[in-house]
Every structure is written in structure tokens, then in C-alpha cells.
Scaffold this active site. Structure first.
Site, short mmCIF file in Angstrom:
data_model
loop_
_atom_site.label_atom_id
_atom_site.label_comp_id
_atom_site.label_asym_id
_atom_site.label_seq_id
_atom_site.Cartn_x
_atom_site.Cartn_y
_atom_site.Cartn_z
N GLU A 1 43.74 46.45 50.74
CA GLU A 1 43.73 45.22 49.93
C GLU A 1 45.03 45.10 49.15
O GLU A 1 45.45 46.05 48.48
CB GLU A 1 42.54 45.20 48.98
CG GLU A 1 42.50 43.91 48.14
CD GLU A 1 41.18 43.67 47.43
OE1 GLU A 1 41.18 42.95 46.43
OE2 GLU A 1 40.13 44.21 47.88
N GLU B 1 48.55 47.30 44.12
CA GLU B 1 48.63 46.36 42.99
C GLU B 1 49.89 46.66 42.19
O GLU B 1 50.19 47.83 41.93
CB GLU B 1 47.37 46.51 42.12
CG GLU B 1 47.37 45.77 40.81
CD GLU B 1 47.54 44.27 40.97
OE1 GLU B 1 48.53 43.75 40.43
OE2 GLU B 1 46.70 43.63 41.64
N ASP C 1 55.38 47.49 45.30
CA ASP C 1 55.59 46.26 46.06
C ASP C 1 54.92 46.40 47.44
O ASP C 1 55.28 47.26 48.23
CB ASP C 1 57.10 46.06 46.18
CG ASP C 1 57.54 45.16 47.30
OD1 ASP C 1 56.73 44.35 47.77
OD2 ASP C 1 58.72 45.25 47.69
N ASP D 1 48.34 34.59 44.07
CA ASP D 1 48.94 33.53 43.26
C ASP D 1 49.18 32.30 44.13
O ASP D 1 49.88 32.38 45.14
CB ASP D 1 50.27 34.03 42.68
CG ASP D 1 50.81 33.13 41.58
OD1 ASP D 1 50.62 31.90 41.68
OD2 ASP D 1 51.42 33.64 40.64
N LYS E 1 52.77 24.49 42.39
CA LYS E 1 53.81 23.46 42.43
C LYS E 1 54.49 23.47 43.80
O LYS E 1 54.84 24.53 44.32
CB LYS E 1 54.84 23.70 41.33
CG LYS E 1 54.29 23.45 39.93
CD LYS E 1 55.35 23.69 38.87
CE LYS E 1 54.76 23.46 37.48
NZ LYS E 1 55.74 23.77 36.42
N THR F 1 32.96 37.61 42.45
CA THR F 1 33.56 38.01 41.18
C THR F 1 33.03 37.13 40.03
O THR F 1 32.50 36.04 40.26
CB THR F 1 35.09 37.86 41.23
OG1 THR F 1 35.42 36.47 41.39
CG2 THR F 1 35.69 38.65 42.39
N LYS F 2 33.19 37.63 38.79
CA LYS F 2 32.78 36.84 37.62
C LYS F 2 33.55 35.53 37.57
O LYS F 2 33.00 34.47 37.26
CB LYS F 2 33.04 37.65 36.34
CG LYS F 2 32.09 38.80 36.13
CD LYS F 2 32.43 39.56 34.85
CE LYS F 2 31.51 40.76 34.70
NZ LYS F 2 31.89 41.58 33.53
N GLU G 1 34.69 33.90 40.08
CA GLU G 1 34.16 33.04 41.13
C GLU G 1 32.82 32.43 40.73
O GLU G 1 32.56 31.25 40.99
CB GLU G 1 33.98 33.90 42.40
CG GLU G 1 34.01 33.13 43.69
CD GLU G 1 33.97 34.04 44.89
OE1 GLU G 1 33.57 33.57 45.96
OE2 GLU G 1 34.33 35.23 44.76
#
Length: 239
Positions: free
Chosen positions: A68, A93, A120, A143, A147, A217-218, A220
């Protein structure tokens, strides 16, 4: 590393330019997170080094490996590892408090089939993940760079899809994405449909219902109450 870098290529494979995908967010670790890092890193942490991992050596068995990217605070990753002891999980992460929180949760849950890295992800993929070795790659709620001028920073791009394809087991490996931004979901499908060597696993349209293995998830649950959608997308490596 202060940021994740992806590369854009010309048709003949030369690097055209390097694009930032997301910026590493350093923050202060709580005392609990710091303690978990010190206590659990020797057994659950993997330091970056530019050489391929041996999964048998890492986990002590040949169980399927689920990787993940960007696990946040790690709650759902730990839950998945606890619910599937027959699989091995590796989480990457860049946010060190998230890694600390994940290790604290893993220790509390008593999971032994989970390893973490704080680095990374693109660099880890390039130098440490063996080709044709991953059962599943998970990318949940990356993320969205909502924009339009920032869309090129989204991690799901053709060159990233090709990197993922190389690491998944041919014929069975699955790339599972989830996002709560409809525009990013459309972008993911558009990119993956162009990427060679993948097939969409949806039987009706482009998206699949949330699979049981991905915990709710919370964040979600709150989104559901507010009427927000979540899109799950799965592509399998075919070639």
C-alpha cells in the site's frame, strides 16, 4: 527525500521531465508514536536501500504480498493485515507521524505480517520491489490535486501505471485504487485504460462496489452521511 518524483517520458523512452507528485509532510511525532518507532522499527521497519527485497527474507514465508502506498495513519492497513494473516502487507508512507501511528496500532493489534517504510514510494518501487512479485498494489485516497493546473502532479499517470504493471504478478496481480473525488476517479480510469497490459475488473461500468477487504474508514463513513461518493477501481495485470 522531500517529495515524490515521477518522470515523464518521450515515445522512445527518454526522460522528458520529472514532476512532483506530492510533498513529504514532516510533523512532530507524539511520545507514543516515537516510542512505537523505537520499539517496533527493528522488527517491522524497512530502511531504504537501493537493492531488491527478498520477500521470503522480509516476512519469513512465501505468502502473497500486498503493498500500500500512502497509508496515512495506518488504521485500515493494520485492520487489513489483522483480517488476512494469510497475506503479507508492506506499507509505504512519507509522513513519519503516520508511520509511528501505524506501528503503534500494529503493536496493539498483535499483527506480525506487516512491514512499513518511510520513504518516497516511486524510489522504493524503482530500486527495491522485485518485478512480477506483488499480489496487490493499493492506492487509497491519494492527494487529488483538484485544481486543473495541478493534475500533472497526480500520482496516477501512464509512467506510474507502467511501473506498477512491472511489479504486479502477471495474469493475477491487481492494482486497487479508491478515491472520493469523482474527477480523479475518471482520471484514474482514463489513464489505466490507456496503459498497456491491464484489464478493468469491473463487471458493470468502470467501478466496483467497495470490496470487503478494504475497511470503511471514519472519514469515509462521514462522507457517506454527507452524501459523498467513493469510487473503487481495480485493474489486473494481463501482460
Amino acid at each position: 527525500m522531500s517529495e515524490v518524483i515521477t518522470q515523464e517520458y518521450t515515445e522512445d523512452g527518454k526522460v522528458l521531465r520529472r514532476i512532483r507528485s506530492f510533498v513529504r509532510r514532516e510533523g512532530r511525532l507524539t511520545k507514543g508514536q516515537e516510542a512505537a518507532m523505537k520499539e517496533c522499527w527493528p522488527t517491522m521497519g524497512i530502511d531504504y536501500q537501493p537493492e531488491l527485497l527478498d520477500w521470503q527474507q522480509v516476512f519469513g514465508n512465501d505468502n502473497p504480498v500486498v503493498l500500500e502506498i500512502g497509508f496515512g495513519m495506518g488504521a485500515s492497513l493494520v485492520e487489513m493485515a489483522k483480517n488476512a494473516p494469510e497475506k503479507n502487507f508492506l506499507g509505504i508512507e512519507v509522513h513519519s507521524p503516520g508511520v509511528g501511528a501505524c506501528l503503534a496500532s500494529a503493536r496493539e493489534a498483535g499483527v506480525t505480517n506487516l512491514r512499513v517504510m518511510c520513504h518516497d514510494a516511486v524510489e522504493v518501487f524503482a530500486h527495491m520491489i522485485p518485478d512480477n512479485s506483488l499480489h496487490t498494489l493499493q492506492l487509497f485516497f491519494p492527494d487529488p490535486w483538484h485544481k486543473k493546473r495541478h493534475h500533472k502532479r497526480r500520482i496516477v499517470q501512464l509512467e506510474f501505471a507502467e511501473m506498477v504493471r512491472q511489479k504486479l504478478i502477471i495474469g493475477s496481480g491487481v492494482f486497487h485504487m479508491a478515491t472520493d473525488w469523482e474527477n480523479y476517479a475518471e482520471h484514474m480510469v482514463e489513464v489505466m485504460n490507456q496503459a498497456p497490459g491491464f484489464a478493468n475488473l469491473a463487471t458493470d461500468g468502470d467501478y466496483i462496489p467497495r470490496p470487503d477487504e478494504r475497511p470503511l474508514t471514519k472519514f469515509e463513513q462521514r462522507g457517506h452521511r454527507l452524501g459523498h461518493g467513493v469510487w473503487d477501481i481495480k485493474y489486473q495485470r494481463t501482460a
